[in-house]
Design a protein around this motif. Structure first.
Motif, PDB file in Angstrom:
ATOM      1  N   TRP A 109      -0.632  12.245  -9.568  1.00 31.84           N
ATOM      2  CA  TRP A 109      -1.179  13.145  -8.545  1.00 31.84           C
ATOM      3  C   TRP A 109      -1.666  12.329  -7.354  1.00 31.84           C
ATOM      4  O   TRP A 109      -1.455  12.679  -6.191  1.00 31.84           O
ATOM      5  N   ALA A 110      -2.310  11.196  -7.651  1.00 30.99           N
ATOM      6  CA  ALA A 110      -2.861  10.366  -6.581  1.00 30.99           C
ATOM      7  C   ALA A 110      -1.765   9.701  -5.760  1.00 30.99           C
ATOM      8  O   ALA A 110      -1.863   9.632  -4.546  1.00 30.99           O
ATOM      9  N   SER A 111      -0.712   9.226  -6.418  1.00 34.21           N
ATOM     10  CA  SER A 111       0.153   8.298  -5.706  1.00 34.21           C
ATOM     11  C   SER A 111       1.620   8.688  -5.596  1.00 34.21           C
ATOM     12  O   SER A 111       2.367   8.019  -4.899  1.00 34.21           O
ATOM     13  N   MET A 112       2.074   9.725  -6.298  1.00 30.11           N
ATOM     14  CA  MET A 112       3.501  10.035  -6.149  1.00 30.11           C
ATOM     15  C   MET A 112       3.812  11.519  -5.999  1.00 30.11           C
ATOM     16  O   MET A 112       4.820  11.997  -6.512  1.00 30.11           O
ATOM     17  N   LYS A 113       2.980  12.235  -5.283  1.00 32.05           N
ATOM     18  CA  LYS A 113       3.253  13.645  -5.011  1.00 32.05           C
ATOM     19  C   LYS A 113       4.517  13.760  -4.165  1.00 32.05           C
ATOM     20  O   LYS A 113       4.635  13.115  -3.123  1.00 32.05           O
ATOM     21  N   MET A 145       6.702   5.797   7.320  1.00 31.60           N
ATOM     22  CA  MET A 145       6.597   4.381   6.953  1.00 31.60           C
ATOM     23  C   MET A 145       7.956   3.744   6.668  1.00 31.60           C
ATOM     24  O   MET A 145       8.048   2.550   6.494  1.00 31.60           O
ATOM     25  N   GLY A 146       8.987   4.563   6.556  1.00 35.24           N
ATOM     26  CA  GLY A 146      10.311   4.020   6.255  1.00 35.24           C
ATOM     27  C   GLY A 146      10.599   4.027   4.761  1.00 35.24           C
ATOM     28  O   GLY A 146       9.701   4.114   3.934  1.00 35.24           O
ATOM     29  N   MET A 147      11.917   3.950   4.458  1.00 36.22           N
ATOM     30  CA  MET A 147      12.374   4.017   3.074  1.00 36.22           C
ATOM     31  C   MET A 147      11.912   2.825   2.250  1.00 36.22           C
ATOM     32  O   MET A 147      11.485   2.957   1.102  1.00 36.22           O
ATOM     33  N   LYS A 148      11.973   1.626   2.840  1.00 33.80           N
ATOM     34  CA  LYS A 148      11.684   0.412   2.084  1.00 33.80           C
ATOM     35  C   LYS A 148      10.227   0.397   1.614  1.00 33.80           C
ATOM     36  O   LYS A 148       9.941   0.158   0.437  1.00 33.80           O
ATOM     37  N   PHE A 149       9.316   0.667   2.529  1.00 31.49           N
ATOM     38  CA  PHE A 149       7.889   0.713   2.212  1.00 31.49           C
ATOM     39  C   PHE A 149       7.644   1.718   1.090  1.00 31.49           C
ATOM     40  O   PHE A 149       6.986   1.429   0.090  1.00 31.49           O
ATOM     41  N   LEU A 161       6.405   3.171  -4.465  1.00 33.04           N
ATOM     42  CA  LEU A 161       6.664   4.152  -5.522  1.00 33.04           C
ATOM     43  C   LEU A 161       7.031   3.465  -6.841  1.00 33.04           C
ATOM     44  O   LEU A 161       6.482   3.785  -7.899  1.00 33.04           O
ATOM     45  N   VAL A 162       7.960   2.498  -6.757  1.00 31.60           N
ATOM     46  CA  VAL A 162       8.381   1.795  -7.974  1.00 31.60           C
ATOM     47  C   VAL A 162       7.185   1.065  -8.595  1.00 31.60           C
ATOM     48  O   VAL A 162       6.946   1.125  -9.802  1.00 31.60           O
ATOM     49  N   SER A 208      -2.332   2.143  -0.412  1.00 32.43           N
ATOM     50  CA  SER A 208      -2.464   2.194  -1.865  1.00 32.43           C
ATOM     51  C   SER A 208      -3.881   2.571  -2.313  1.00 32.43           C
ATOM     52  O   SER A 208      -4.063   3.403  -3.203  1.00 32.43           O
ATOM     53  N   THR A 209      -4.888   1.971  -1.679  1.00 29.03           N
ATOM     54  CA  THR A 209      -6.267   2.327  -2.063  1.00 29.03           C
ATOM     55  C   THR A 209      -6.599   3.750  -1.633  1.00 29.03           C
ATOM     56  O   THR A 209      -7.321   4.459  -2.327  1.00 29.03           O
ATOM     57  N   LEU A 210      -6.034   4.146  -0.472  1.00 29.17           N
ATOM     58  CA  LEU A 210      -6.254   5.507  -0.004  1.00 29.17           C
ATOM     59  C   LEU A 210      -5.848   6.509  -1.088  1.00 29.17           C
ATOM     60  O   LEU A 210      -6.510   7.518  -1.327  1.00 29.17           O
TER      61      LEU A 210
END
Lengths: 182, 159
Positions: A124-128, A139-143, A148-149, B115-117
């Motif tokens: 929930w925090a990082s991959m919605k 931010m672009g695909m690479k970032f 994500l990985v 990331s911290t955000l």
């Protein structure tokens, strides 16, 4: 003052402190103060965009999903199914992280494994998914891909490390808290 | 906007199906929904005011100055602290991060900030305490912070 009023006052203590701080800012620097309230109103609208349906879904899940079903798919012996469901639920979510905690609460009450609940919170925090689209475009695909990985592993590592580090008592305490928030 | 429609749609479909199956249970579900919301409402109101205060005190230009490309580890640390204490709505966070990059911030520092955000939320801790208690909350946020450093290093090497 009676007991109930004291309790309400205690619950809203943090809000009252923030209200006073914002009023002081408004008095000292009206431009900055107005900006504070503008941002706050923005946040309220953002919240109205996603939180009410999430809470309705929490209520429906609480009433209709049987404990045995939850234990089967998200419980101690759910294995990879529980992990994948955790990732899916977190990634399909919307809205800020504080919306994830009441969802975590209902999953815990229904007998979900602690690590699986932390996977929901982590995903929930990082991959919605809706946010990933935003991320790619700014931010672009690479970032986005690197983050994500890495986060797939990060979410798993953190979830299992939490379960390992927390003692049996801590775990019981968490389940107890979830029951209290019903 | 689409997200809003999808979520309201899902909730509406759920409610209709629930109503058809049992009026009584639907009533209980709505009561539980309100209770769950009411539980976090006081903290929530405080949090959104705090976010408003923090965001109006920090501007993109100010942030870019301290987390520039040459700011190194200090910059990464500062970026992580800023990312941890701010809570920026998602649709604003990425344009902001992109704006920070344009204003001279480094990729490593921005990696740590983004990331911290996402993973660390100091201002939402009061709500997290209610559900997970203090120990688990500090643990989760602490690990998220350390992990974000790792993300920053990888970003720094690859981008």
């Amino acid at each position: 003052m009676n007991k109930k009023r004291m309790e309400i006052l205690k619950k809203y203590r943090f809000f009252l402190v923030m209200l006073v701080v914002s009023l002081v800012i408004l008095l000292l620097n009206p431009v900055l103060g107005k900006n504070v309230y503008r941002l706050t109103v923005d946040s309220v609208f953002e919240m109205l965009g996603v939180l009410p349906p999430i809470f309705v879904l929490i209520g429906l899940l609480d009433v209709w999903v049987k404990k045995e079903t939850m234990v089967k798919y998200m419980g101690k012996d759910s294995g990879i199914v529980g992990v994948l469901l955790g990732f899916f639920l977190g990634a399909a979510a919307a809205g800020p992280l504080y919306g994830a905690f009441p969802v975590a609460g209902v999953f815990l009450r229904k007998g979900s494994r602690l690590a699986n609940v932390f996977i929901i919170v982590g995903a929930w925090a990082s991959m919605k998914i809706p946010l990933l689209l935003f991320e790619v475009s700014s931010m672009g695909m690479k970032f986005t891909l690197i983050r994500l990985v890495m986060d797939v592993f990060g979410v798993l590592i953190i979830a299992y490390a939490m379960e390992k580090i927390l003692t049996k008592d801590d775990e019981l305490h968490i389940y107890e808290l979830a029951r209290k928030m019903e | 906007m689409i997200v809003t429609i999808v979520f309201y749609g899902l909730a509406a479909i759920g409610l209709i199906v629930s109503l058809i199956k049992s009026k009584e249970k639907t009533k209980i579900a709505l009561k539980k929904a309100w209770k769950a919301f009411d539980n976090i409402l006081p903290q929530f109101l405080g949090i959104i005011l705090l976010i408003g205060i923090i965001l109006s005190l920090l501007t993109p230009q100010q942030i870019s100055q301290v987390i520039g490309e040459d700011s190194g580890w200090i910059g990464v640390l500062i970026a992580s602290v800023i990312g941890s204490v701010t809570l920026i709505p998602g649709f604003l966070a990425f344009p902001l991060a992109a704006a920070l990059l344009d204003n001279g911030a480094g990729y490593m520092q921005i990696g740590a900030f983004v990331s911290t955000l996402m993973m660390v939320g100091i201002v939402t801790m009061p709500v997290e305490f209610l559900y997970f208690g203090k120990k688990a909350t500090f643990l989760r946020n602490g690990m998220g912070f350390v992990f974000s450093m790792l993300v920053a290093v990888v970003m720094g090497v690859l981008l």
